[in-house]
Design a protein around this motif. Sequence first.
Motif, PDB file in Angstrom:
ATOM      1  N   SER A 217       0.835  -1.199   0.000  1.00 34.74           N
ATOM      2  CA  SER A 217       0.000   0.000   0.000  1.00 34.74           C
ATOM      3  C   SER A 217       0.869   1.248   0.000  1.00 34.74           C
ATOM      4  O   SER A 217       2.012   1.244   0.459  1.00 34.74           O
ATOM      5  CB  SER A 217      -0.941   0.002   1.206  1.00 34.74           C
ATOM      6  OG  SER A 217      -0.208   0.163   2.385  1.00 34.74           O
ATOM      7  N   LYS A 218       0.318   2.301  -0.534  1.00 29.53           N
ATOM      8  CA  LYS A 218       1.033   3.574  -0.606  1.00 29.53           C
ATOM      9  C   LYS A 218       0.799   4.341   0.688  1.00 29.53           C
ATOM     10  O   LYS A 218      -0.178   4.119   1.394  1.00 29.53           O
ATOM     11  CB  LYS A 218       0.553   4.363  -1.818  1.00 29.53           C
ATOM     12  CG  LYS A 218       0.925   3.658  -3.119  1.00 29.53           C
ATOM     13  CD  LYS A 218       0.661   4.530  -4.310  1.00 29.53           C
ATOM     14  CE  LYS A 218       1.119   3.823  -5.577  1.00 29.53           C
ATOM     15  NZ  LYS A 218       0.936   4.644  -6.748  1.00 29.53           N
TER      16      LYS A 218
ATOM     17  N   GLY B  98      -4.013   5.196  -5.744  1.00 25.86           N
ATOM     18  CA  GLY B  98      -3.954   4.225  -4.663  1.00 25.86           C
ATOM     19  C   GLY B  98      -3.443   4.740  -3.331  1.00 25.86           C
ATOM     20  O   GLY B  98      -3.212   3.950  -2.418  1.00 25.86           O
ATOM     21  N   TYR B  99      -3.284   6.050  -3.203  1.00 27.02           N
ATOM     22  CA  TYR B  99      -2.860   6.615  -1.916  1.00 27.02           C
ATOM     23  C   TYR B  99      -4.049   6.705  -0.968  1.00 27.02           C
ATOM     24  O   TYR B  99      -5.178   6.960  -1.393  1.00 27.02           O
ATOM     25  CB  TYR B  99      -2.282   8.023  -2.105  1.00 27.02           C
ATOM     26  CG  TYR B  99      -0.923   8.037  -2.729  1.00 27.02           C
ATOM     27  CD1 TYR B  99       0.231   7.956  -1.945  1.00 27.02           C
ATOM     28  CD2 TYR B  99      -0.773   8.128  -4.111  1.00 27.02           C
ATOM     29  CE1 TYR B  99       1.491   7.972  -2.525  1.00 27.02           C
ATOM     30  CE2 TYR B  99       0.487   8.144  -4.695  1.00 27.02           C
ATOM     31  CZ  TYR B  99       1.608   8.061  -3.898  1.00 27.02           C
ATOM     32  OH  TYR B  99       2.855   8.076  -4.471  1.00 27.02           O
ATOM     33  N   ASP B 100      -3.793   6.493   0.313  1.00 28.27           N
ATOM     34  CA  ASP B 100      -4.774   6.819   1.334  1.00 28.27           C
ATOM     35  C   ASP B 100      -4.692   8.323   1.525  1.00 28.27           C
ATOM     36  O   ASP B 100      -3.595   8.885   1.613  1.00 28.27           O
ATOM     37  CB  ASP B 100      -4.461   6.120   2.657  1.00 28.27           C
ATOM     38  CG  ASP B 100      -4.717   4.625   2.594  1.00 28.27           C
ATOM     39  OD1 ASP B 100      -5.620   4.206   1.849  1.00 28.27           O
ATOM     40  OD2 ASP B 100      -4.001   3.882   3.286  1.00 28.27           O
TER      41      ASP B 100
END
Length: 147
Positions: free
Chosen positions: A2-3, A29-31
Motif C-alpha cells: 500500500s502507498k 492508490g494513496y490513502d
Amino acid sequence: MSKPTVALAADHAGFELKNLLRDELKAQGYDVLDLGTNSSDSVDYPDFGRKLAETVAAGKAARGVAVCGTGIGISIAANRIPGCRAALVHDITSARLCREHNDANVLALGARLIGVETARDCLKAFLETPFAGGRHSGRVAKLGQPA
C-alpha cells in the motif's frame, strides 16, 4: 504494497486544486486525509496550514500537501509547527530538490500561480523522490533545532 497516507489542506483559494489533487492521489492508490476546507467560502489559511502540519508531524500522514492562493501563507503557517518541513514549489525541479536535499514532508502550492498540470507534476515528483541523506542529513537535522 500500500502507498503512504497523504494529508491535504487548503484555504478557499486552494479548494479546487486541493480537490483535484485529492482525486488524483486516490486514483493512484494513496490513502488520503482531506483536512478541508470543504468549500470556496472564505477561510483563514493559518488554520488549515497548522492542522496539516500537526497531522504530518504527529505521523498520521507520511506527507502533506498545502494549497492557498500563492502557497506562501499556508507554508509559513505549516512551518511554525515543529517536525514540519513545508516547501513552496513552482516547478518539478523545486519539488524534486525539496525532497532530495531538504527532506520536505509538506508540499506547498499556489493555486493562483501554477497550472493544474504543473501542480500534478510537482506532486508526482514530491511523492516519488527519496531524501538523499548523506551531506544533507546534518543540515536537515539543524532545521529542528531552536535558533
